[in-house]
Enzyme design. Structure first.
Site, PDB file in Angstrom:
ATOM      1  N   SER A 186     111.550  89.095 104.303  1.00 33.97           N
ATOM      2  CA  SER A 186     111.193  89.029 102.890  1.00 33.97           C
ATOM      3  C   SER A 186     111.398  90.397 102.284  1.00 33.97           C
ATOM      4  O   SER A 186     111.345  91.418 102.972  1.00 33.97           O
ATOM      5  CB  SER A 186     109.742  88.628 102.726  1.00 33.97           C
ATOM      6  OG  SER A 186     108.920  89.742 103.006  1.00 33.97           O
ATOM      7  N   LYS A 187     111.630  90.398 100.973  1.00 38.38           N
ATOM      8  CA  LYS A 187     111.963  91.687 100.362  1.00 38.38           C
ATOM      9  C   LYS A 187     110.762  92.610 100.280  1.00 38.38           C
ATOM     10  O   LYS A 187     110.909  93.765  99.948  1.00 38.38           O
ATOM     11  CB  LYS A 187     112.641  91.506  99.013  1.00 38.38           C
ATOM     12  CG  LYS A 187     112.057  90.523  98.087  1.00 38.38           C
ATOM     13  CD  LYS A 187     113.012  90.365  96.909  1.00 38.38           C
ATOM     14  CE  LYS A 187     112.783  89.041  96.220  1.00 38.38           C
ATOM     15  NZ  LYS A 187     113.808  88.664  95.313  1.00 38.38           N
ATOM     16  N   ARG A 188     109.591  92.107 100.591  1.00 43.06           N
ATOM     17  CA  ARG A 188     108.444  93.002 100.647  1.00 43.06           C
ATOM     18  C   ARG A 188     108.612  94.010 101.784  1.00 43.06           C
ATOM     19  O   ARG A 188     108.146  95.126 101.725  1.00 43.06           O
ATOM     20  CB  ARG A 188     107.144  92.204 100.816  1.00 43.06           C
ATOM     21  CG  ARG A 188     106.338  92.115  99.547  1.00 43.06           C
ATOM     22  CD  ARG A 188     105.490  90.873  99.460  1.00 43.06           C
ATOM     23  NE  ARG A 188     106.272  89.710  99.100  1.00 43.06           N
ATOM     24  CZ  ARG A 188     106.763  89.472  97.885  1.00 43.06           C
ATOM     25  NH1 ARG A 188     106.536  90.321  96.920  1.00 43.06           N
ATOM     26  NH2 ARG A 188     107.466  88.398  97.627  1.00 43.06           N
TER      27      ARG A 188
END
Ligand code: GLU
Length: 510
Positions: free
Chosen positions: A252-254
């Site tokens: 995830s881009k987190r």
């Protein structure tokens, strides 16, 4: 039988490395068997699909060298390859399902479905359609229609027994019918959902092998029902393990930038990125992991795909990319790559107007524009703190911005400006004060060329990454803070052609 595979991205955002990973596997499988690799655009989610997203997805896959044999840009014998151009085909197939009784019209209102789900939640039952409209008589249906009531078309699912799906990678997977929902096939606006469009297209496009992300496993029994209802043979199917962060959570881009555009802007070579993604399904040659696409095709085999969850290990990508630069490029080739990467007329042409009226000497360009040619920027926390915002406000501004950057539909000047304005509004700040920390985070300096244009040029994921770095420079935000600040985040306004996609149960991503 000629092998035909496809990748079927939904144009609802930036091109995801997961899409490239799935595309690469489908490409290698098709080419290994002398078959065709098809690109289909699944844009039935009208609220979220955009032409801009389709453009960048095509460009990104092409950049990686994954040439398709048929697709929306090049046509082919099974077109059109964009689902929004195939609505009549889906309508005709939905009619057939209604006539044969494999599907039924459902007139339940969104309010009724909400109440039904709420009740199921309270009773700790899984959310599922309760079948109220499953057995309406022809007269009742006619009366609802005559009253002008909106309706959807749902799949009729058996209540008892089970079904086995043969997965190419996982072997037999058994599903109890009682756990399969009466999937919406056609929404109330007449558009198909993913499930109907996907099955109809895979059949009509003569796809022989469907290799898709494992998040679609639970759709397989619904798709099987559709194939049976139409009396079609179901393609062979494989559910690929999803890419993971180092901690094994879903990529995830987190935790990791996920857009292919980010890796391009960071200066990874396409062949290094393709090689890196291929290592999850191609064994090394005598321990050598560096392989070009043709080698990967020849060595590809589904039995090499480990189900354990491939880790997107950026350090490994860095190592491989460095080797490509050192071992595969000589200096003239390196120069060509640098030119193509950023010293090209398109990129320079976007940047030059921002600097034109601001420089006295050409040598001013270096310091002024360096941030367009770098990756992450080391942010000076003291410089951030020198503005009007206190520490908490600064961190809130970055947290809110990160959420808004994700929500912006198309990444362009107007929308990036809208996001920063919204940050200012959310915190009750003047735009001038709200904008300063973003200048520092994104351009490296409190004064620079216009910010919103720069953000648009740099791209969503690099801007996101620099914002995250700035937040980290201030110590980051704790889980509790992030949770508490959520209510500061303004709701995104739907973009112009947004339409409600009511009556589509949550999680039935369409
Ligand atoms: N449109 C779907 C996606 O973007 C395709 C899934 C499939 O391959 O069936 O994931």
């Amino acid at each position: 039988m000629r092998v035909r595979t496809r990748v079927a991205p939904s144009p609802t955002g930036d091109p995801h490395v997961g899409t490239a990973y799935v595309a690469l596997i489908n490409y290698c499988f098709a080419k290994k068997h002398g078959g065709d690799f098809i690109l289909r655009i699944e844009d039935t989610d009208r609220a979220r699909s955009t032409a801009a997203s389709e453009d960048v997805i095509l460009r990104a896959l092409r950049w990686l060298g994954l040439a398709w044999d048929e697709g929306p840009d090049i046509g082919g014998a099974h077109g059109p390859y964009r689902q929004s151009e195939r609505l009549e085909i889906y309508a005709e197939h939905a009619r057939r399902l209604l006539e044969s009784g494999h599907a039924f019209r459902c007139f339940c209102t969104p309010a009724r479905l909400d109440a039904m789900r709420e009740e199921q939640r309270r009773a700790s039952r899984p959310p599922a359609y309760d079948g109220r409209c499953a057995h309406l008589s022809p007269d009742e249906i006619a009366a609802h229609l005559a009253a002008g009531e909106a309706s959807v078309v749902r799949l009729r699912v058996p209540h008892e027994g089970s079904v086995t799906i043969e997965d190419m990678l996982r072997g037999p997977i058994v599903f109890e019918w009682s756990t399969v929902d009466a999937q919406v096939l056609v929404k109330s606006d007449g558009w198909p959902t993913y499930h109907l469009a996907n099955v109809v297209d895979d059949h009509l496009m003569e796809i022989t092998h469907v290799m898709r992300g494992e998040e679609w496993i639970s759709s397989a029994p619904k798709h099987l029902l559709l194939y049976r209802a139409f009396d079609w043979e179901m393609p062979k199917i494989a559910h690929l393990p999803l890419l993971r962060n180092a901690d094994k959570s879903k990529l995830s881009k987190r935790k990791n930038p996920t857009s292919i555009l980010f890796y391009e802007r960071m200066g990874y070579l396409p062949e290094a990125l393709a090689n890196f993604l291929g290592l999850f399904s191609v064994p090394p040659v005598d321990g050598e992991e560096m392989m070009d696409l043709a080698t990967m095709v020849s060595r590809f085999g589904t039995d090499h795909i480990a189900l354990g969850g491939p880790v997107f290990d950026v350090k490994k990508l860095d190592w491989l990319n460095a080797r490509y630069i050192r071992e595969k490029l000589d200096v003239p080739q390196l120069m060509t790559r640098v030119r193509d990467w950023a010293l090209n007329p398109a990129y320079l042409g976007a940047i030059a107007p921002l600097a034109h009226q601001r420089i006295e000497r050409l040598s001013d360009l270096g310091p002024l524009l360096a941030f367009f040619f770098g990756g992450r920027i080391a942010v000076d926390a003291a410089e951030l703190r020198a503005g009007k915002l206190d520490d908490t406000q600064l961190r809130q501004a970055f947290v809110i911005a990160l959420a808004l950057f994700d929500a912006v539909p198309d990444w362009n000047v107007a929308n990036t400006q809208g996001a920063i304005r919204a940050v200012g509004d959310a915190l009750g700040l003047k735009l001038r004060d709200a904008i300063r920390p973003f200048y520092i985070a994104i351009t490296g300096s409190a004064q620079s060329v216009p910010l919103f244009d720069s953000m648009a040029i740099l791209g969503r994921d690099l801007v996101r990454e620099r914002t995250r770095v700035a937040l980290d420079a201030l110590g980051g935000a704790t889980k509790n803070e992030t949770e508490a600040w959520k209510n500061l985040i303004p709701k995104p306004t739907p973009h112009a052609d947004a339409r409600p996609s009511e009556a589509v149960p949550a999680g039935s991503s369409v």
